[in-house]
Write a protein that holds these residues in place. Sequence first.
Motif, PDB file in Angstrom:
ATOM      1  N   PRO A 254       9.446   5.853  -5.105  1.00 28.56           N
ATOM      2  CA  PRO A 254      10.184   7.055  -5.538  1.00 28.56           C
ATOM      3  C   PRO A 254      11.357   7.392  -4.626  1.00 28.56           C
ATOM      4  O   PRO A 254      12.397   7.874  -5.088  1.00 28.56           O
ATOM      5  N   ALA A 255      11.195   7.122  -3.325  1.00 29.22           N
ATOM      6  CA  ALA A 255      12.292   7.386  -2.387  1.00 29.22           C
ATOM      7  C   ALA A 255      13.463   6.459  -2.668  1.00 29.22           C
ATOM      8  O   ALA A 255      14.628   6.867  -2.587  1.00 29.22           O
ATOM      9  N   MET A 256      13.179   5.214  -3.005  1.00 26.28           N
ATOM     10  CA  MET A 256      14.244   4.268  -3.344  1.00 26.28           C
ATOM     11  C   MET A 256      14.947   4.688  -4.626  1.00 26.28           C
ATOM     12  O   MET A 256      16.179   4.610  -4.731  1.00 26.28           O
ATOM     13  N   GLU A 257      14.180   5.131  -5.597  1.00 27.58           N
ATOM     14  CA  GLU A 257      14.783   5.590  -6.856  1.00 27.58           C
ATOM     15  C   GLU A 257      15.686   6.797  -6.627  1.00 27.58           C
ATOM     16  O   GLU A 257      16.801   6.859  -7.152  1.00 27.58           O
ATOM     17  N   SER A 258      15.194   7.746  -5.857  1.00 24.52           N
ATOM     18  CA  SER A 258      15.978   8.967  -5.598  1.00 24.52           C
ATOM     19  C   SER A 258      17.280   8.656  -4.885  1.00 24.52           C
ATOM     20  O   SER A 258      18.296   9.322  -5.089  1.00 24.52           O
ATOM     21  N   ALA A 259      17.261   7.626  -4.045  1.00 24.45           N
ATOM     22  CA  ALA A 259      18.456   7.245  -3.298  1.00 24.45           C
ATOM     23  C   ALA A 259      19.350   6.292  -4.077  1.00 24.45           C
ATOM     24  O   ALA A 259      20.439   5.962  -3.628  1.00 24.45           O
ATOM     25  N   GLY A 260      18.889   5.837  -5.243  1.00 26.79           N
ATOM     26  CA  GLY A 260      19.694   4.930  -6.050  1.00 26.79           C
ATOM     27  C   GLY A 260      19.759   3.515  -5.504  1.00 26.79           C
ATOM     28  O   GLY A 260      20.767   2.818  -5.683  1.00 26.79           O
ATOM     29  N   VAL A 261      18.695   3.073  -4.828  1.00 23.46           N
ATOM     30  CA  VAL A 261      18.644   1.688  -4.341  1.00 23.46           C
ATOM     31  C   VAL A 261      18.785   0.745  -5.532  1.00 23.46           C
ATOM     32  O   VAL A 261      18.150   0.937  -6.572  1.00 23.46           O
TER      33      VAL A 261
ATOM     34  N   PRO B 295       0.801  -1.229   0.000  1.00 23.05           N
ATOM     35  CA  PRO B 295       0.000   0.000   0.000  1.00 23.05           C
ATOM     36  C   PRO B 295       0.832   1.276   0.000  1.00 23.05           C
ATOM     37  O   PRO B 295       0.454   2.281  -0.604  1.00 23.05           O
ATOM     38  N   GLU B 296       1.984   1.233   0.681  1.00 21.44           N
ATOM     39  CA  GLU B 296       2.850   2.410   0.766  1.00 21.44           C
ATOM     40  C   GLU B 296       3.824   2.517  -0.410  1.00 21.44           C
ATOM     41  O   GLU B 296       4.704   3.380  -0.423  1.00 21.44           O
ATOM     42  N   GLY B 297       3.665   1.646  -1.401  1.00 19.49           N
ATOM     43  CA  GLY B 297       4.551   1.650  -2.562  1.00 19.49           C
ATOM     44  C   GLY B 297       4.688   2.990  -3.265  1.00 19.49           C
ATOM     45  O   GLY B 297       5.802   3.374  -3.656  1.00 19.49           O
ATOM     46  N   PRO B 298       3.588   3.743  -3.457  1.00 23.86           N
ATOM     47  CA  PRO B 298       3.712   5.040  -4.138  1.00 23.86           C
ATOM     48  C   PRO B 298       4.593   6.044  -3.410  1.00 23.86           C
ATOM     49  O   PRO B 298       5.064   7.013  -4.009  1.00 23.86           O
ATOM     50  N   ILE B 299       4.804   5.830  -2.110  1.00 27.85           N
ATOM     51  CA  ILE B 299       5.717   6.689  -1.338  1.00 27.85           C
ATOM     52  C   ILE B 299       7.113   6.076  -1.303  1.00 27.85           C
ATOM     53  O   ILE B 299       8.123   6.770  -1.508  1.00 27.85           O
ATOM     54  N   LEU B 300       7.167   4.791  -1.068  1.00 26.09           N
ATOM     55  CA  LEU B 300       8.455   4.116  -0.893  1.00 26.09           C
ATOM     56  C   LEU B 300       9.256   4.032  -2.182  1.00 26.09           C
ATOM     57  O   LEU B 300      10.470   4.293  -2.187  1.00 26.09           O
TER      58      LEU B 300
END
Length: 380
Positions: free
Chosen positions: A271-278, A264-269
């Motif tokens: 983009p944050a992972m992408e921005s951090a380069g996970v 459910p929290e995917g739409p928040i999580l």
Amino acid sequence: MKLTYTFAILALIIGFSSCGNQQKETMASEEKQEVRDSVIFSFSFMGCNRVDRGDVQDSVPSTANKYVLERILAEMAQQENKPELFFFLGDLVLAESTTEKLNHQLEAWVSLYDSTSFHNSGIELVAVPGNHEMLYAREVFDKNGKNGKWKEFPLAGSTDIWLNYMKEHMPKDRDTVASTDTLDNRLTFSFIRHNVGFVVMNTDSYNPPNKKNPYGLEGMIPTDWIIQKIDEYKANPNIDHVFVLGHKPYYVDGKPNTGHHGIPEGPILWPAMESAGVVAMLSAHLHDYQRLQPINDSLGGGTYQVIAGNGGSSGTAPFFGYSTISIMSSGAAVLHSVGFCKGDPYTTPVPENATTTRDSTQLTWAQNPDVFNQPYTGCD
């Protein structure tokens, strides 16, 4: 004439010398390449090994697909270059009902695991809970008492039972997020190995019933802490790669999913992972193997979603196996997935079906030209 001949000999000598030097330089370059691309360390992962309700046998009280589990663990333990870590990404047992069944099945699972050669292989097992360990199913009706639908809800006491049997298979040096009145976060944690940071999520954290949600909610995670830990690891100069792991994925069959099959929290999580380069989110839940790289055009690349739910449960996966990521001294992260064609029915032993490579690629941040061809399985 003699002078010309002398110059010719000198030219040949110089030429041979040049070739010899070039050959030495080439050999030296190849040796450097081998050193540069040596494996720093590797880790493996898979999930979903439990059988269906109709396939439970008294002789296998753990409800594991016993043949597949024992074969995968044995093959992993017998490798010449074994991984240091093995993440079991949930649904080890069937459960999903009562704490009594969960307790009984996890106790039997640990007994089965302890009897395998893997137990003494030196590979560190990191156990991650799935919905079958954290939830229970019940039929929910509309306000008129009709149109019943089976849904899953948090199972009170499941976290304590998991810790009772699996605490020794959670890293002792882990950082754990504090629990709150609304979320039991004891099974979400992070830890570091070599130059890699791992953030491990319980994708069905227990939350108590309330007026709005009389049975609690499935799919809950401590999003803020997870993002904070990702950012902390990315800011650490000793960490070159970050991976996020959990039972449930966000991308399913190529599309974001915030329902039962996703986060459910995917739409928040995400983009944050992408921005951090996970590098990747590694998960299971879907009984299949899938590799996807959604590209963020503004970042010029993207985090991967690898679903390795082909650990032995029935479903769409044509082959059962596990995946390994090797961290190279060159900075590369290389994915290698292996498996064997499953039997019919899926619990049938198939020693005649060889374990072979099913997917292999370097997890490049830029758009990966090596797209996983999902329809190709190598199985009839």
